[in-house]
Design an enzyme around this catalytic site. Structure first.
Site, mmCIF file in Angstrom:
data_model
loop_
_atom_site.group_PDB
_atom_site.id
_atom_site.type_symbol
_atom_site.label_atom_id
_atom_site.label_comp_id
_atom_site.label_asym_id
_atom_site.label_seq_id
_atom_site.Cartn_x
_atom_site.Cartn_y
_atom_site.Cartn_z
ATOM 1 N N GLU A 302 0.832 -1.211 0.000
ATOM 2 C CA GLU A 302 0.000 0.000 0.000
ATOM 3 C C GLU A 302 0.868 1.263 0.000
ATOM 4 O O GLU A 302 0.460 2.308 -0.487
ATOM 5 C CB GLU A 302 -0.919 -0.012 1.236
ATOM 6 C CG GLU A 302 -2.333 0.425 0.928
ATOM 7 C CD GLU A 302 -3.316 0.146 2.051
ATOM 8 O OE1 GLU A 302 -4.312 -0.546 1.785
ATOM 9 O OE2 GLU A 302 -3.088 0.592 3.187
ATOM 10 N N HIS A 331 7.724 -26.850 0.685
ATOM 11 C CA HIS A 331 6.994 -27.937 0.039
ATOM 12 C C HIS A 331 5.800 -27.407 -0.756
ATOM 13 O O HIS A 331 4.868 -28.147 -1.046
ATOM 14 C CB HIS A 331 6.552 -28.946 1.104
ATOM 15 C CG HIS A 331 7.723 -29.489 1.852
ATOM 16 N ND1 HIS A 331 8.399 -30.626 1.456
ATOM 17 C CD2 HIS A 331 8.389 -29.003 2.927
ATOM 18 C CE1 HIS A 331 9.420 -30.828 2.278
ATOM 19 N NE2 HIS A 331 9.433 -29.853 3.182
ATOM 20 N N LYS A 445 -14.128 1.678 -2.968
ATOM 21 C CA LYS A 445 -14.983 1.972 -1.810
ATOM 22 C C LYS A 445 -16.189 2.813 -2.233
ATOM 23 O O LYS A 445 -17.312 2.575 -1.796
ATOM 24 C CB LYS A 445 -14.193 2.797 -0.780
ATOM 25 C CG LYS A 445 -13.224 2.028 0.066
ATOM 26 C CD LYS A 445 -12.780 2.934 1.198
ATOM 27 C CE LYS A 445 -11.448 2.533 1.764
ATOM 28 N NZ LYS A 445 -10.905 3.530 2.690
HETATM 29 O O1 PA5 Z 1 -2.990 1.879 6.030
HETATM 30 C C1 PA5 Z 1 -4.104 2.351 5.892
HETATM 31 O O2 PA5 Z 1 -4.334 3.569 6.051
HETATM 32 C C2 PA5 Z 1 -5.281 1.476 5.574
HETATM 33 O O3 PA5 Z 1 -4.927 0.165 5.363
HETATM 34 C C3 PA5 Z 1 -6.305 1.528 6.692
HETATM 35 O O4 PA5 Z 1 -5.712 1.065 7.864
HETATM 36 C C4 PA5 Z 1 -7.548 0.707 6.378
HETATM 37 O O5 PA5 Z 1 -8.101 1.100 5.147
HETATM 38 C C5 PA5 Z 1 -8.601 0.900 7.462
HETATM 39 O O6 PA5 Z 1 -8.921 2.250 7.595
HETATM 40 P P1 PA5 Z 1 -9.562 2.824 8.899
HETATM 41 O O7 PA5 Z 1 -8.628 2.620 10.034
HETATM 42 O O8 PA5 Z 1 -9.781 4.275 8.614
HETATM 43 O O9 PA5 Z 1 -10.861 2.099 9.112
#
Ligand code: PA5
Length: 456
Positions: A302, A331, A445
């Site tokens: 990410e 394996h 989303k």
């Molecule tokens: O690293 C990030 O920002 C994301 O992976 C969030 O943690 C994830 O989308 C969850 O978001 P939130 O904590 O706002 O619910």
């Protein structure tokens, strides 16, 4: 100065001298990158000082740690059977990594007396079958819920919360929800997102932990996101803070060779961009680190997987992270890793000394050919499997970065996570991308929200 608890990073097997110049980093390539890497370290140091990124200093926040410990002690008095975390992505993966690393295997199956806290259920999906099964296993009266969402608007987490509030209201019959529900979300601040968890906390008078504004979800494990549940599970928070401090000192060194985060970032970046190692496999040889590989997968993907660079141009950057487990995946995956496309760098993570020794029994005397196992330990076999895989990868000219934890405990696990966070920050700059945003996940989303009848 090194200490016996320091984790080690060895890049020798990722160098051209080990796997050839087509697949390993040459001294000239490293020397060429060094000035830029040092410049990036200095830039990040300045941005850290200007409080642009909060993850570096979370471990120093005495008030936050005192707060989570105090509340954990308060809730521990209720003797809950279950702690259920509602959260996804960065709100779930860090805690899961710590739980697997620091609490015993099969923790939830242990009797109350043998566990250090309540059973833990991390609900990071919206599969109705799993969620309903959790609800059956965790009667509301015996359960503490911690809903974690930095934005406070994540549909998956909020939908879980709506189901849980309904269950709690029905079961508690007027008793306070505040004894069963804790919120972790962004602070109430004009610059913060309008978290839907604030009105929930207000309505029910809930304990609410703030996630600092300058800390992103996947960098939040040492904030209350990871630390409140960790305290409820009686993990050693002080040792984690010490581990972060020790690694912070090493990752603050203005040296490519001596700064483990910078060294790892430089090697992974060069291997990706110069040697075609577009995939980064993390393969710990310890079950306890299995979920660290999962956490790293999110962090690396990410943070670095970006279409646009910092200058606005298209870059399509990022290395695909892959989680694996030694010896299990020898394996399953190693056939591909050795003989498939030579497009991966392998992060082999070793625990030098396991928390226990298990001897392979001197038995089956009538079965021939077992002398090499008889009377040895499972520990020694695991170490031999790790060496065997590393040597086999080398023979196939596959680069390996070898990380060794002297033991697996709160201090060393924190060092590892902290190092990988700093490495990711450095790597983001090497790729020239914004490490800390995730624009690519927004569109899906928005579409899902519309499909549910919401606004775009
Ligand atoms: O690293 C990030 O920002 C994301 O992976 C969030 O943690 C994830 O989308 C969850 O978001 P939130 O904590 O706002 O619910």
């Amino acid at each position: 100065m090194t200490t016996p608890l320091d984790i080690k990073v060895n890049v020798a097997r990722a160098k051209a001298a080990a796997v050839g110049a087509a697949h390993g980093v040459t001294p000239a390539e490293l020397a060429e990158l060094e000035p830029r890497a040092l410049e990036i370290l200095s830039l990040l140091r300045g941005e850290r000082a200007a409080a642009k990124y909060g993850f570096y200093d979370l471990y120093k926040d005495d008030a936050a740690f005192a707060g989570v410990k105090e509340k954990a002690a308060h809730f521990a008095k209720f003797g809950y059977e279950n702690l259920v975390v509602l959260g996804i992505g960065g709100s779930a993966l860090g805690l899961t990594a710590l739980q697997t690393a620091l609490n015993p295997p099969y923790y939830n199956l242990l009797s109350r007396g043998k566990r250090r806290g309540p059973r833990l259920f991390v609900m990071d999906n919206i599969d109705p079958v799993t969620f309903k099964a959790m609800l059956r296993l965790c009667p509301p009266k015996k359960t503490l819920y911690n809903v974690i969402s930095k934005s406070g608007g994540t549909a998956e987490t909020i939908s879980q919360l709506m189901i849980v509030v309904d269950q709690l209201e029905k079961a508690l019959k007027g008793a306070p929800l505040a004894d069963h529900l804790v919120v972790t979300t962004s602070p109430r601040h004009p610059d913060a997102p309008k978290s839907l968890l604030h009105p929930v906390a207000d309505t029910y008078g809930l304990v609410s932990f703030p996630i600092p504004l300058n800390v992103g979800g996947r960098f939040s494990v040492f904030s209350p996101v990871g630390m409140f549940p960790a305290a409820m599970l009686n993990m050693d928070l002080d040792a984690m803070r010490e581990g972060c401090a020790a690694m912070d000192a090493r990752c603050s060194l203005a040296s490519l060779e001596e700064n483990p985060a910078c060294l790892r970032a430089a090697f992974q970046y060069l291997l990706d961009t110069r040697k075609g190692k577009t995939m980064s496999v993390m393969m710990p040889y310890a079950d306890g680190l299995r979920d660290v590989a999962d956490w790293y997968r999110q962090l690396w993907a990410e943070s670095l997987g970006k279409r646009f660079g910092l200058d606005g141009g298209e870059v399509f950057a990022g290395q695909t992270p892959i989680k694996a487990l030694g010896a299990t995946d020898q394996h399953s995956q190693v056939q591909l890793y050795r003989e498939g496309p030579n497009n991966k760098v392998f992060n082999i993570i070793e625990v030098a000394k396991f928390g226990t020794t298990l001897k392979i029994a001197d038995t089956l005397p009538d079965v021939p050919g077992l002398g090499y196992l008889r009377g040895k330990s499972m520990n020694r076999l695991m170490a031999a499997e790790l060496r065997g895989t590393m040597d086999a990868l080398k023979a196939s000219a596959r680069p390996v970065i070898h990380v060794t934890l002297p033991v697996l405990n709160a201090h060393t696990a924190a060092q590892l996570l902290y190092m990988l966070e700093v490495e990711t920050a450095v790597a983001g700059r090497l790729y020239g991308v914004n490490t800390f945003d995730q624009p690519g996940v927004e569109e899906g989303k928005i579409i899902a929200r519309r499909l549910m009848g919401g606004e775009g």
